[in-house]
Design a protein around this motif. Structure first.
Motif, PDB file in Angstrom:
ATOM      1  N   TRP A 184       0.803  -1.222   0.000  1.00  0.00           N
ATOM      2  CA  TRP A 184       0.000   0.000   0.000  1.00  0.00           C
ATOM      3  C   TRP A 184       0.837   1.273   0.000  1.00  0.00           C
ATOM      4  N   ASP A 185       2.153   1.133   0.041  1.00  0.00           N
ATOM      5  CA  ASP A 185       3.035   2.286  -0.092  1.00  0.00           C
ATOM      6  C   ASP A 185       4.431   1.779  -0.445  1.00  0.00           C
ATOM      7  N   ALA A 202       5.946 -11.429  -6.502  1.00  0.00           N
ATOM      8  CA  ALA A 202       5.238 -10.373  -7.227  1.00  0.00           C
ATOM      9  C   ALA A 202       4.383  -9.612  -6.228  1.00  0.00           C
ATOM     10  N   LEU A 203       4.106  -8.363  -6.551  1.00  0.00           N
ATOM     11  CA  LEU A 203       3.282  -7.524  -5.707  1.00  0.00           C
ATOM     12  C   LEU A 203       2.025  -7.091  -6.458  1.00  0.00           C
ATOM     13  N   GLY A 204       1.028  -6.738  -5.694  1.00  0.00           N
ATOM     14  CA  GLY A 204      -0.140  -6.071  -6.242  1.00  0.00           C
ATOM     15  C   GLY A 204      -0.378  -4.802  -5.458  1.00  0.00           C
ATOM     16  N   THR A 205      -0.928  -3.796  -6.124  1.00  0.00           N
ATOM     17  CA  THR A 205      -1.460  -2.694  -5.344  1.00  0.00           C
ATOM     18  C   THR A 205      -2.775  -3.178  -4.727  1.00  0.00           C
ATOM     19  N   MET A 227       5.721   2.535  -6.526  1.00  0.00           N
ATOM     20  CA  MET A 227       6.085   1.186  -6.102  1.00  0.00           C
ATOM     21  C   MET A 227       6.973   0.503  -7.132  1.00  0.00           C
ATOM     22  N   ILE A 228       6.680   0.702  -8.410  1.00  0.00           N
ATOM     23  CA  ILE A 228       7.493   0.113  -9.484  1.00  0.00           C
ATOM     24  C   ILE A 228       8.938   0.583  -9.370  1.00  0.00           C
ATOM     25  N   ALA A 229       9.119   1.855  -9.055  1.00  0.00           N
ATOM     26  CA  ALA A 229      10.475   2.404  -8.943  1.00  0.00           C
ATOM     27  C   ALA A 229      11.217   1.866  -7.729  1.00  0.00           C
ATOM     28  N   ALA A 230      10.486   1.311  -6.771  1.00  0.00           N
ATOM     29  CA  ALA A 230      11.085   0.905  -5.498  1.00  0.00           C
ATOM     30  C   ALA A 230      11.564  -0.538  -5.473  1.00  0.00           C
ATOM     31  N   VAL A 231      11.023  -1.394  -6.362  1.00  0.00           N
ATOM     32  CA  VAL A 231      11.347  -2.822  -6.325  1.00  0.00           C
ATOM     33  C   VAL A 231      11.640  -3.328  -7.737  1.00  0.00           C
ATOM     34  N   ALA A 276      -2.750  -4.562   5.183  1.00  0.00           N
ATOM     35  CA  ALA A 276      -3.025  -3.197   5.625  1.00  0.00           C
ATOM     36  C   ALA A 276      -4.019  -3.206   6.782  1.00  0.00           C
ATOM     37  N   ARG A 277      -5.068  -4.033   6.663  1.00  0.00           N
ATOM     38  CA  ARG A 277      -6.066  -4.104   7.730  1.00  0.00           C
ATOM     39  C   ARG A 277      -5.472  -4.705   9.008  1.00  0.00           C
TER      40      ARG A 277
END
Length: 270
Positions: free
Chosen positions: A24-25, A39-42, A71-75, A231-232
């Motif tokens: 989420w960030d 892999a990640l998802g938003t 997020m793309i730039a971070a990982v 996140a929750r």
């Protein structure tokens, strides 16, 4: 960019599910990648929460794209955009969302069949046309891109399992690469979805936290996404800890934390 799309597609193996970890960030993206996520998802819900807004239709396409781009730039692993209904009702809007998503480097996106911000499903013919347009846009790209089509009526109680499967089968024929009906009422219903479609199936972990990855594998699931669950979970810690502080003057909820050094290590690696 194309390599990440191909890597993302290769992860989708029915009966050998991977975990799509929703961040989420930037910080949570770095942590999840550092902890071994493939892999990640938003998460549309979790992103909305960071903006102080409720879930469902409260984030614009520009905001979602900017969030994903950070997020793309971070990982260095594939990222899928959780892009609600494609940010518009008409098929061309969905197609344009695919093109814009590919331009920023997303490996794929998912598109729902709900007329946000309401919980009303699109008529099935329009829902299929929306996926067909998005799939055509994806196939016209110069690199690989995974389109996930979502049938959200089960989660929103607007249609039953029979219609969900009918929609998923139609989305498959329209060109979707992955199929997703969040929160079927049972593992048996989820197994039926896998059995009655041929494309990889995503399962949302919500409602199934008592299951393990092997159980999802046995019924043919290809991907297990976390949605806004992580996140929750942080929100639960905040709520429980702050409630204890205010009502009881206690701080025991803050006793289980991760060291600053460990967090710093995640933040400094890409």
């Amino acid at each position: 960019m194309s390599d990440l799309g191909s890597k993302f597609r290769a992860l989708h193996q029915p009966g050998n599910p991977f975990i799509l970890a929703n961040a989420w960030d930037i910080g949570s993206a770095k942590m999840l990648a550092g902890l071994g996520a493939q892999a990640l998802g938003t998460s549309s819900a979790a992103h909305a929460f960071t903006l102080g807004r409720p879930d469902m239709g409260n984030v614009t396409r520009d905001e979602a794209l900017t969030h994903a781009q950070d997020m793309i730039a971070a990982v260095q692993i594939p990222i899928q955009g959780d892009f609600e209904n494609g940010f518009g009702d008409d098929p061309e809007t969905c197609a344009e969302t695919v093109r814009l998503s590919a331009e920023i480097g997303l490996a794929g996106i998912c598109i729902e069949d709900t007329m946000l911000p309401s919980d009303t499903p699109y008529d099935i013919d329009l829902a299929v046309e929306r996926i067909r347009a998005a799939a055509a846009a994806a196939r016209a790209l110069p690199h690989d891109f995974v389109l996930t089509a979502r049938a959200d009526g089960l989660m929103l109680n607007t249609y039953d399992i029979d219609e969900a499967i009918q929609r998923l089968q139609a989305f498959e024929q329209a060109g979707a690469d992955c199929l997703y009906a969040p929160v079927p009422k049972s593992m048996a219903d989820l197994a039926r979805i896998c059995r009655e479609t041929t494309k990889p199936v995503n399962a949302l972990i919500a409602g199934y936290t008592d299951q393990d990855l092997d159980q999802f594998a046995k019924i043919g699931v290809a991907r297990v996404s976390l949605g806004s669950a992580l996140a929750r979970a942080t929100h639960r810690v905040i709520t429980d800890s702050m409630t204890d502080m205010i009502e009881n003057g206690g701080f025991t909820g803050l006793g289980r934390t991760i060291s600053g050094d460990k967090v710093d290590a995640f933040m400094t690696n890409k």
